[in-house]
Structure formats: C-alpha cells, structure tokens
Design a protein around this motif. Structure first.
Motif, PDB file in Angstrom:
ATOM      1  N   ASP A 241       0.820  -1.216   0.000  1.00 20.12           N
ATOM      2  CA  ASP A 241       0.000   0.000   0.000  1.00 20.12           C
ATOM      3  C   ASP A 241       0.855   1.269   0.000  1.00 20.12           C
ATOM      4  OD1 ASP A 241       1.041  -0.125   2.537  1.00 20.12           O
ATOM      5  OD2 ASP A 241      -0.881   0.181   3.575  1.00 20.12           O
ATOM      6  N   ASP A 242       2.102   1.136  -0.404  1.00 18.40           N
ATOM      7  CA  ASP A 242       3.052   2.241  -0.381  1.00 18.40           C
ATOM      8  C   ASP A 242       2.540   3.477  -1.109  1.00 18.40           C
ATOM      9  OD1 ASP A 242       5.323   3.830  -0.375  1.00 18.40           O
ATOM     10  OD2 ASP A 242       6.457   2.574  -1.738  1.00 18.40           O
ATOM     11  N   LEU A 243       1.849   3.286  -2.217  1.00 19.44           N
ATOM     12  CA  LEU A 243       1.497   4.405  -3.094  1.00 19.44           C
ATOM     13  C   LEU A 243       0.177   5.074  -2.716  1.00 19.44           C
ATOM     14  CD1 LEU A 243       2.524   2.777  -6.492  1.00 19.44           C
ATOM     15  CD2 LEU A 243       3.849   4.365  -5.090  1.00 19.44           C
ATOM     16  N   THR A 326      11.824   8.126 -11.914  1.00 17.70           N
ATOM     17  CA  THR A 326      11.063   8.747 -10.824  1.00 17.70           C
ATOM     18  C   THR A 326      11.937   9.708 -10.026  1.00 17.70           C
ATOM     19  OG1 THR A 326      11.543   7.205  -9.003  1.00 17.70           O
ATOM     20  CG2 THR A 326       9.878   6.517 -10.622  1.00 17.70           C
ATOM     21  N   LEU A 327      11.285  10.493  -9.191  1.00 17.07           N
ATOM     22  CA  LEU A 327      12.007  11.448  -8.338  1.00 17.07           C
ATOM     23  C   LEU A 327      12.235  10.902  -6.933  1.00 17.07           C
ATOM     24  CD1 LEU A 327      10.249  14.755  -9.454  1.00 17.07           C
ATOM     25  CD2 LEU A 327      12.585  14.028  -9.969  1.00 17.07           C
ATOM     26  N   TRP A 328      11.923   9.637  -6.708  1.00 12.86           N
ATOM     27  CA  TRP A 328      12.173   9.020  -5.414  1.00 12.86           C
ATOM     28  C   TRP A 328      13.647   8.646  -5.268  1.00 12.86           C
ATOM     29  CZ3 TRP A 328       7.522   6.206  -7.577  1.00 12.86           C
ATOM     30  CH2 TRP A 328       6.347   6.828  -7.176  1.00 12.86           C
ATOM     31  N   GLU A 329      14.013   8.313  -4.058  1.00  7.08           N
ATOM     32  CA  GLU A 329      15.416   8.015  -3.733  1.00  7.08           C
ATOM     33  C   GLU A 329      16.004   6.924  -4.621  1.00  7.08           C
ATOM     34  OE1 GLU A 329      18.750   8.637  -0.838  1.00  7.08           O
ATOM     35  OE2 GLU A 329      16.927   9.755  -1.325  1.00  7.08           O
ATOM     36  N   ARG A 330      15.218   5.903  -4.949  1.00  3.75           N
ATOM     37  CA  ARG A 330      15.767   4.772  -5.700  1.00  3.75           C
ATOM     38  C   ARG A 330      16.231   5.169  -7.088  1.00  3.75           C
ATOM     39  NH1 ARG A 330      18.244   2.580  -3.808  1.00  3.75           N
ATOM     40  NH2 ARG A 330      18.167   0.578  -4.834  1.00  3.75           N
ATOM     41  N   SER A 331      15.553   6.117  -7.725  1.00  4.35           N
ATOM     42  CA  SER A 331      15.969   6.588  -9.040  1.00  4.35           C
ATOM     43  C   SER A 331      17.041   7.662  -8.950  1.00  4.35           C
ATOM     44  CB  SER A 331      14.781   7.170  -9.817  1.00  4.35           C
ATOM     45  OG  SER A 331      14.021   6.173 -10.447  1.00  4.35           O
ATOM     46  N   ALA A 332      16.933   8.528  -7.957  1.00  4.40           N
ATOM     47  CA  ALA A 332      17.818   9.695  -7.891  1.00  4.40           C
ATOM     48  C   ALA A 332      19.206   9.373  -7.356  1.00  4.40           C
ATOM     49  CB  ALA A 332      17.177  10.782  -7.035  1.00  4.40           C
ATOM     50  N   GLN A 412      20.494  16.337   4.045  1.00  5.44           N
ATOM     51  CA  GLN A 412      20.968  15.220   4.859  1.00  5.44           C
ATOM     52  C   GLN A 412      19.830  14.342   5.385  1.00  5.44           C
ATOM     53  OE1 GLN A 412      23.676  13.666   5.921  1.00  5.44           O
ATOM     54  NE2 GLN A 412      25.095  14.865   4.695  1.00  5.44           N
ATOM     55  N   ARG A 413      18.701  14.942   5.681  1.00  2.69           N
ATOM     56  CA  ARG A 413      17.641  14.177   6.339  1.00  2.69           C
ATOM     57  C   ARG A 413      16.389  13.989   5.480  1.00  2.69           C
ATOM     58  NH1 ARG A 413      15.336  14.955  12.538  1.00  2.69           N
ATOM     59  NH2 ARG A 413      13.563  13.514  12.333  1.00  2.69           N
ATOM     60  N   TYR A 414      16.039  14.982   4.668  1.00  4.16           N
ATOM     61  CA  TYR A 414      14.741  14.961   4.019  1.00  4.16           C
ATOM     62  C   TYR A 414      14.839  14.941   2.490  1.00  4.16           C
ATOM     63  CZ  TYR A 414      13.076  16.422   8.641  1.00  4.16           C
ATOM     64  OH  TYR A 414      12.816  16.486   9.986  1.00  4.16           O
ATOM     65  N   ARG A 415      13.817  14.356   1.874  1.00  2.43           N
ATOM     66  CA  ARG A 415      13.583  14.482   0.433  1.00  2.43           C
ATOM     67  C   ARG A 415      12.217  15.137   0.245  1.00  2.43           C
ATOM     68  NH1 ARG A 415      15.009  12.892  -4.457  1.00  2.43           N
ATOM     69  NH2 ARG A 415      16.790  11.783  -3.579  1.00  2.43           N
ATOM     70  N   ASP A 428      11.076  11.712   5.547  1.00  3.52           N
ATOM     71  CA  ASP A 428      12.085  11.838   6.593  1.00  3.52           C
ATOM     72  C   ASP A 428      12.963  10.593   6.551  1.00  3.52           C
ATOM     73  OD1 ASP A 428      13.598  11.984   8.903  1.00  3.52           O
ATOM     74  OD2 ASP A 428      11.906  12.507  10.211  1.00  3.52           O
ATOM     75  N   HIS A 429      14.157  10.705   5.973  1.00  2.00           N
ATOM     76  CA  HIS A 429      15.002   9.537   5.792  1.00  2.00           C
ATOM     77  C   HIS A 429      15.609   9.028   7.089  1.00  2.00           C
ATOM     78  CE1 HIS A 429      15.477   8.466   1.484  1.00  2.00           C
ATOM     79  NE2 HIS A 429      14.712   9.548   1.386  1.00  2.00           N
ATOM     80  N   GLU A 430      15.607   9.841   8.115  1.00  2.00           N
ATOM     81  CA  GLU A 430      16.097   9.363   9.407  1.00  2.00           C
ATOM     82  C   GLU A 430      15.142   8.322   9.981  1.00  2.00           C
ATOM     83  OE1 GLU A 430      16.389  11.663  13.494  1.00  2.00           O
ATOM     84  OE2 GLU A 430      18.085  12.202  12.181  1.00  2.00           O
ATOM     85  N   LYS A 431      13.851   8.493   9.731  1.00  2.00           N
ATOM     86  CA  LYS A 431      12.835   7.585  10.258  1.00  2.00           C
ATOM     87  C   LYS A 431      12.266   6.651   9.198  1.00  2.00           C
ATOM     88  CE  LYS A 431      11.307  10.903  13.794  1.00  2.00           C
ATOM     89  NZ  LYS A 431      10.152  11.694  14.317  1.00  2.00           N
ATOM     90  N   ASP A 432      12.409   7.025   7.939  1.00  4.79           N
ATOM     91  CA  ASP A 432      11.721   6.317   6.864  1.00  4.79           C
ATOM     92  C   ASP A 432      12.605   6.229   5.616  1.00  4.79           C
ATOM     93  OD1 ASP A 432       9.751   5.203   5.213  1.00  4.79           O
ATOM     94  OD2 ASP A 432       8.823   7.161   4.797  1.00  4.79           O
ATOM     95  N   PRO A 433      13.681   5.432   5.667  1.00  3.97           N
ATOM     96  CA  PRO A 433      14.600   5.365   4.527  1.00  3.97           C
ATOM     97  C   PRO A 433      13.978   4.773   3.266  1.00  3.97           C
ATOM     98  CG  PRO A 433      15.128   3.682   6.159  1.00  3.97           C
ATOM     99  CD  PRO A 433      14.128   4.594   6.790  1.00  3.97           C
ATOM    100  N   ASN A 434      12.869   4.061   3.402  1.00  8.01           N
ATOM    101  CA  ASN A 434      12.206   3.470   2.234  1.00  8.01           C
ATOM    102  C   ASN A 434      11.174   4.397   1.596  1.00  8.01           C
ATOM    103  OD1 ASN A 434      13.484   0.838   2.416  1.00  8.01           O
ATOM    104  ND2 ASN A 434      12.248   0.534   4.253  1.00  8.01           N
ATOM    105  N   GLU A 435      10.981   5.571   2.169  1.00  6.73           N
ATOM    106  CA  GLU A 435      10.017   6.546   1.656  1.00  6.73           C
ATOM    107  C   GLU A 435       8.611   5.939   1.542  1.00  6.73           C
ATOM    108  OE1 GLU A 435      13.038   9.502  -0.800  1.00  6.73           O
ATOM    109  OE2 GLU A 435      11.795   8.130  -1.958  1.00  6.73           O
ATOM    110  N   TRP A 436       8.159   5.394   2.639  1.00  5.65           N
ATOM    111  CA  TRP A 436       6.841   4.773   2.693  1.00  5.65           C
ATOM    112  C   TRP A 436       5.769   5.716   3.261  1.00  5.65           C
ATOM    113  CZ3 TRP A 436       8.720  -0.544   5.008  1.00  5.65           C
ATOM    114  CH2 TRP A 436       9.195  -1.349   3.960  1.00  5.65           C
ATOM    115  N   LYS A 437       6.197   6.792   3.926  1.00  7.69           N
ATOM    116  CA  LYS A 437       5.236   7.672   4.599  1.00  7.69           C
ATOM    117  C   LYS A 437       5.398   9.101   4.086  1.00  7.69           C
ATOM    118  CE  LYS A 437       2.113   8.525   7.809  1.00  7.69           C
ATOM    119  NZ  LYS A 437       0.734   8.004   7.700  1.00  7.69           N
ATOM    120  N   ASN A 438       4.474   9.524   3.250  1.00  9.70           N
ATOM    121  CA  ASN A 438       4.486  10.886   2.728  1.00  9.70           C
ATOM    122  C   ASN A 438       3.998  11.847   3.811  1.00  9.70           C
ATOM    123  OD1 ASN A 438       4.328  13.238   1.262  1.00  9.70           O
ATOM    124  ND2 ASN A 438       2.615  12.578  -0.011  1.00  9.70           N
TER     125      ASN A 438
END
Length: 462
Positions: A241-243, A326-332, A412-415, A428-438
C-alpha cells in the motif's frame, strides 16, 4: 629573514607540496561511467552483491553515500554531468538522443563539455562506450573507440529475441546471453581502454570508458548468473500500500510497459529479475577490473585520478516497479567514487563521506583536482573539500528534475518532491529510509515542508 618567518614559509611550502593537484605534472583522469547502476555494491554494505573491483576502488578513494543525479534518465543526466549544467538550462528533448546537439548547445553558451575543456587545457582525450547518451562527438576527441550495441539475444536470422518480457517501451528483459562474451560491447570497450593504458602518451590524458551494463536487457553470460543462487536472493523492501499516500502525479511517473512488482510476485519472477540485475552488475564489475588492472600495471598508476559514476539509480521492485525515471530516492541516488593517486597523496583521502552531492559537481571537481582554471559557466561545486576532509561541514542539497515540471531536493535528512501540478511529497530519511510515509500533509512537519520548499526555490538555477 627572521627564523619564525622562515619556519612559517617552509611549513607552508610543505603543506602545499602535499596537497592534491600540486603534483609535479598534471594528473591523468580515468573516467568510468556505468549505465543504470543503483546503489547496490559490496562496498556499500549490500553483502549479496559480488562487486570486488568496485569495492577495491572504493577502498582506494572517497566514496559518496549520498550522491544524486540531476535527472533520472540516461541522456539528460549525462548531459548534465558532461556540461556541468542542469538539463533545463540546455533546454531540449534532444538531450536523450543527440550528442552533437548537446555539444553545440554548450559551446553556444560559451563553454565546453568536460573533455573539451580538458583538451583546451592540454589534455589528450580518449573515449569508448556510452559517455553521453550515445558516445561523444569526435570534435574534441583525440581517439575514439566508438560505442557498441545493447547485446540482446538474437535468433539464427539475427532477429532480436525477448525471453521474459516484451514491450515496445523498454529494453527490459532477463536471460542468459547466448553469444560470445568477448564480442559483447562492454568486453570490447574494456579491451580498447586496456590497450590505451598500454601505450605511451606524451601529455596528460583523460580516458573515458562507458559501460552499458547493468542497463537492460539484463542479458549476460550464464557464468555470472551462476554466481547467485536464485532461491537465496534477498528481495528489496516493498510495501503493497506504499502508493496510497502518493499524489496522482507521483504515481504517473511509474511508466507503462515496465514490469510491476505485483506481477513479478504472482509470476514468480522477482528473484529471477534480481538475479539478472546482480549478474549484470558482476559482469560489468569484471570489465571494470580489467581496466583497473591495466592501470595498475601501467606507468600511469601513480598519477591517475580514477572516477566511477552511474547516471542514476534504479527501482528493483520498490514502489511497485522496475525502472528509473522517478524522483524518489531509488531513481535519484547514484554511485560516485573518486580515487586520488599516489602523486596526490591519495592514501590520505580514503573512505566514505555522507555529504550530499550531485553528479553535476563532477565537472568542477575534476577541473579543481587537476589544477585547471575554473570554468565560470558551470553551476556545480568542487567536491575537493569533502575529499580532503570527509567530515567537513557540507550544507548543500542536491536537486533532481523531470521534464514534466517535477523536481526534488534532498538534504541530509529529508527528500521533498514537487510535481508540475503543485502536489507534493516529503520524506524523513532518518525515520523512513524506504520513503513509505508521505509527510507533506502532516501538520507536525509544516515547518520542515516550508523550509524544503524555500531551499528548492533558493537552489534552483534558471
């Protein structure tokens, strides 16, 4: 002269003589690009990836854990790297297909592509493989080895064969390569580069080597697949349900025609896809090793800067897709290693740095490291301070764009992502490195959102 003054003068001279870029002669540059390589490698902590040659290069230099592309597609990203400018400053969709357009556009702006700038300052320029989207215009090349094809499997009549996936929107496919390894484009590129390193050069050189794998199709010889037990391969993090909290504009960056993770699970293909990608990484790593071995055996070993980079990252099932764009961490996110030679006291500058950097910084960095006059037209910044001190204060963000008006900023912390329709994402990559919570609509992050939007506006270049 007073003794104290003399002591200070001598001390300054010693410090200067030990600084990178003040070697007795200009350093050579070995510039290695790897196509569609995400951040999977042994040196980055991914223990299932067999990448001994990239690992040894990382150990011999500085590797950047937070390096980002400026556009998550090959052509525009490479145009940005080679020009030191953002794709929208070059302003044309031809960036994906027309290398000559890129060079002409940059020259019309009173600048030069990276290798052209080095050539104008006394360097011999040599290139093989994919550097810009196809290769490089030959105007500023002293020697060119050209660029080979994608090495799809073909039938007896020479027709392209798709083994697992067929789409007219992507080269995506995964299978054993049935031809001869020695005839593959990356094998030929490595051989050409090895030959150049075995020759005598009467002035400093920039040798650019562009490898195609692990770009699709993931067709490499069976021996590379055999190094991975498909049943034991670990899968990347995935949330069904990530999206759900991603705006429509974000979901639309997931391209039609590419495999979906939900399909890969149902068809029992996910581990097969990952195995193919891993095999492709190990294949290209072996070619990188051939070039590094040749450099090590050459008279240029102690005076050659080695750079390894990829044009962007790649989703391997995260966000329900297998793609870039995409503009998410995995592509960038993009690999970047810079290794200084003995002539520049490279042994002092080894290890990981967590400073946020962009691939756009490569151009001014190499100009700086090689002691060339700065090019005032480029907008990146030299990474030399981070190389000299991996823990240096480095409070700069990285920006990534799409042609549809989407843009992202990473600190350093946010995208933070802002789409052309005004919709937003915040992670918040400190708490959510997989970018699951917008977090863009979370009132607790209102100040962070405001700050990231301001930083994006402040750092944007027209």
């Amino acid at each position: 002269m007073k003794p104290t003054t003399l002591f200070r003068l001598l001390t300054s001279l010693i410090v200067l003589s030990n600084s990178p870029c003040l070697a007795e002669k200009k350093p050579n540059v070995l510039f290695i690009s790897v196509d569609d390589l995400n951040d999977w490698a042994g040196y980055r902590g991914n223990s299932q990836v067999i990448s001994p040659n990239m690992d040894r290069l990382a150990k011999s230099g500085t590797w950047f854990s937070k390096a980002y592309c400026q556009y998550p597609v090959c052509g525009p990203s490479r145009a940005s790297v080679m020009s030191g400018l953002y794709y929208h400053q070059l302003g044309s969709p031809k960036l994906q297909a027309d290398d000559q357009f890129v060079e002409d556009k940059v020259q019309s702006m009173g600048s030069e592509l990276l290798h052209g700038y080095f050539r104008k300052h006394g360097y011999k320029t040599m290139a093989v493989g994919k550097i810009l989207h196809k290769h490089l215009p030959e105007e500023n090349l002293d020697l060119s080895g050209g660029r080979g094809k994608w090495n799809h499997n073909r039938d007896a009549k020479g027709k392209q064969v798709e083994s697992n996936w067929k789409s007219n929107k992507t080269l995506t496919d995964w299978a054993y390569y049935e031809g001869k390894e020695s005839q593959m484009s990356d094998s030929k590129a490595a051989k050409w580069a090895v030959e150049r390193l075995g020759e005598k050069h009467d002035k400093p050189f920039m040798l650019m080597v562009g490898f195609l794998r692990p770009h699709t199709p993931w067709h490499v010889p069976k021996k590379y697949f055999d190094r991975y037990d498909r049943e034991k391969i670990s899968l990347p993090p995935y949330k069904k349900d990530d999206l759900e909290d991603v705006p429509v504009a974000g979901r639309e960056t997931i391209n039609d025609g590419y495999p979906r993770t939900e399909w890969a699970e149902q068809a029992n293909q996910w581990q097969h896809i990952i195995q193919s990608y891993l095999a492709s990484i190990t294949f290209v790593d072996s070619k990188i090793g051939e070039v590094l071995d040749a450099l090590e055996a050459s008279p240029y070993r102690d005076n050659t800067i080695v750079v390894l980079w990829s044009d962007h990252g790649y989703h391997m099932g995260e966000k329900n897709t297998f793609q870039k764009h995409t503009l998410w961490e995995r592509s960038a996110s993009a690999p970047l290693i810079i290794s200084l030679p003995a002539s520049m006291n490279g042994e002092k500058y080894r290890g990981r740095t967590d400073g946020v950097v962009g691939l756009i910084d490569l151009y001014p960095t190499l100009v700086d490291l090689c002691g060339l006059p700065p090019n005032s037209k480029v907008v990146g910044r030299s990474l030399k301070p981070l190389i000299l001190d991996r823990d240096a204060v480095w409070d700069y963000p990285a920006l990534t764009y799409r042609k549809d008006g989407g843009k992202a900023i990473r600190n350093q912390r946010y995208r933070y992502i802002e789409y052309g329709d005004g919709s937003m994402e915040l992670y918040d990559h400190e708490k959510d490195p997989n970018e699951w919570k917008n977090l863009a609509t979370n009132p607790e992050y209102a100040d962070v959102l405001k700050s990231m939007r301001a930083a994006l506006a402040e750092n944007h270049h027209d």
